[in-house]
Design an enzyme around this catalytic site. Structure first.
Site, PDB file in Angstrom:
ATOM      1  N   ASP A 110      -8.337   3.285   0.916  1.00 20.27           N
ATOM      2  CA  ASP A 110      -7.304   3.778   2.106  1.00 20.27           C
ATOM      3  C   ASP A 110      -8.189   4.507   3.218  1.00 20.27           C
ATOM      4  OD1 ASP A 110      -5.592   4.953   3.568  1.00 20.27           O
ATOM      5  OD2 ASP A 110      -4.431   5.761   1.923  1.00 20.27           O
ATOM      6  N   CYS A 165       0.853  -1.171   0.178  1.00 23.10           N
ATOM      7  CA  CYS A 165      -0.234  -0.051   0.014  1.00 23.10           C
ATOM      8  C   CYS A 165       0.868   1.162  -0.168  1.00 23.10           C
ATOM      9  CB  CYS A 165      -0.908   0.099   1.143  1.00 23.10           C
ATOM     10  SG  CYS A 165      -0.276   0.340   2.914  1.00 23.10           S
ATOM     11  N   ARG A 187      -3.760  -0.684   5.326  1.00 20.73           N
ATOM     12  CA  ARG A 187      -4.132  -1.601   4.483  1.00 20.73           C
ATOM     13  C   ARG A 187      -3.319  -3.078   4.191  1.00 20.73           C
ATOM     14  NH1 ARG A 187      -5.316   1.607  -0.638  1.00 20.73           N
ATOM     15  NH2 ARG A 187      -3.374   2.734  -0.082  1.00 20.73           N
TER      16      ARG A 187
END
Length: 167
Positions: A133, A21, A27
């Site tokens: 996100d 990420c 994440r």
């Protein structure tokens, strides 16, 4: 649930997955913790390596975002061991599969390929979408990410079992 088809391992009988990420604090570490646990539960921990990283380096060495950790902990996962690291281009040759969370991450690692794709391409629900996100949002965003990575991790683990010839 039908298990997705994964690229063949570079080393027979072993498999390595990198999750990527932006900062490696929300994440990808959530996906790392969940997928690692699924791999362990399936008896594949000696055969499958799971790591995570971020394309940016500003969080290197830090633990995951407290909201990510709290979401994982509330769901029964151990979020304490994670320390952020930065993605290196060499990872493209070191791992059997690089799974990124969104199209910006995909561009940052050099684009899609046989061994590089969006994580949600393997998600049995909403296949091909992005993992949003949650950093600038509320707790519900972290819970949404956890749901996505749990079901995708289950699908990946089933595919790994088939690929590595394990029941």
């Amino acid at each position: 649930m039908t298990a997705p088809v994964l690229p063949a391992p570079r080393t027979p009988g072993r498999y390595s997955i990198a999750l990527v990420c932006l900062g490696n604090i929300c994440r990808s570490p959530m996906a790392d913790v969940v997928l690692s646990e699924r791999v362990d539960e399936a008896g594949l921990s000696g055969l499958v390596r799971v790591v995570s990283s971020g394309t940016g380096g500003w969080h290197v060495g830090k633990p995951m975002d407290p909201r990510s950790a709290a979401t994982l902990t509330a769901a029964g996962y151990d979020a304490t061991r994670h320390r952020a690291q930065q993605f290196a281009p060499s990872w493209l040759d070191e791992h059997d599969l690089v799974l990124v969370m969104d199209s910006a991450n995909l561009a940052d690692v050099g684009g899609a390929g046989d061994r590089v794709m969006l994580l949600r391409e393997l998600d049995p629900v909403g296949t091909g979408g992005e993992v949003p996100d949650p950093y600038y949002g509320g707790d519900d965003g972290f819970e949404e990410v956890l749901e996505m990575v749990e079901r995708t991790s289950a699908a990946i683990t089933a595919a790994l079992q088939r690929l590595l010839g394990r029941p």
